[in-house]
Design a protein around this motif. Structure first.
Motif: not given
Length: 212
Positions: A105-113, A122-125, A189-195, A202-207
């Motif tokens: 879902r897209f807003g000021s920040r991207v979120s995921a189910r 989205l996880p940063r780690r 592991d599969f799901y969180l690595n995709d996120l 998203t961070r590259q897009k912001g930069a």
């Protein structure tokens, strides 16, 4: 006859946990590239073709790509993020985006189910090291329990708190309890690595946006 069946199931259970360890390790090293469905492969090809399309100019090319995003990922999808994924050097990030686009879902920040937990940013780690460690530990526990089922035939455990180690049926049950745990860890592991990969995009897009 029953005890032979129990020992046979113990062998099957230990072998299955070792296979799960192999499967998670393979997924980490090869980034689950093989898990893109035929439908998503077609979508990826369409987006790649649209991104490389040469129309009358940049505006025509951007419009062609935007139409392709609407058709494959939905009108709600962030067009800039989709272009970042397709044009990046990380093909696995593009595959992750195709697999998880319905969860975003897209807003000021991207979120995921996140299943029963609702939605989260989205996880940063990257948590892959933790998950593979847990799967390794579970596999070692299964091997230990399988070994104890043989060891206690000759040397029964005498400590009152550990006499359950002398019961092959209990050991078999514990080993088979580890199988769904390892499966869940592998899927998580599969799901969180995709996120995590999508979060990097998203961070590259912001930069990029800050320096344009």
């Amino acid at each position: 006859m029953l005890i032979a069946l129990v020992y046979g199931l113990i062998f099957v259970g230990v072998t299955a946990t070792l296979y799960q360890l192999y499967a998670v390790n393979y997924a980490i090293n090869f980034d689950n590239a093989q898990k893109l469905s035929s439908t998503n492969r077609a979508k990826l090809a369409r987006l790649g073709a649209a991104a490389g399309h040469r129309g009358r100019g940049e505006n025509a090319q951007a419009e062609t790509f935007d139409h392709a995003v609407d058709a494959t990922l939905g009108e709600h999808f962030d067009k800039t993020l989709a272009r970042e994924a397709i044009e990046s050097n990380d093909e696995n990030a593009a595959r992750a985006l195709l697999r998880r686009h319905d969860d975003l879902r897209f807003g000021s920040r991207v979120s995921a189910r996140m299943g029963p937990l609702g939605r989260a940013h989205l996880p940063r780690r990257d948590w892959r090291a933790l998950f593979i460690t847990l799967v390794i530990i579970n596999s070692l526990i299964a091997q230990f329990l399988g070994g104890m089922s043989i060891y206690t035939l000759l040397y029964p455990v005498q400590a009152p708190a550990l006499v359950w180690l002398n019961e092959p049926a209990i050991l078999m049950g514990l080993i088979f309890l580890l199988l769904p745990v390892n499966h869940l860890l592998g899927q998580l592991d599969f799901y969180l690595n995709d996120l995590y990969r999508i979060g990097q995009l998203t961070r590259q897009k912001g930069a990029t946006a800050r320096f344009v």
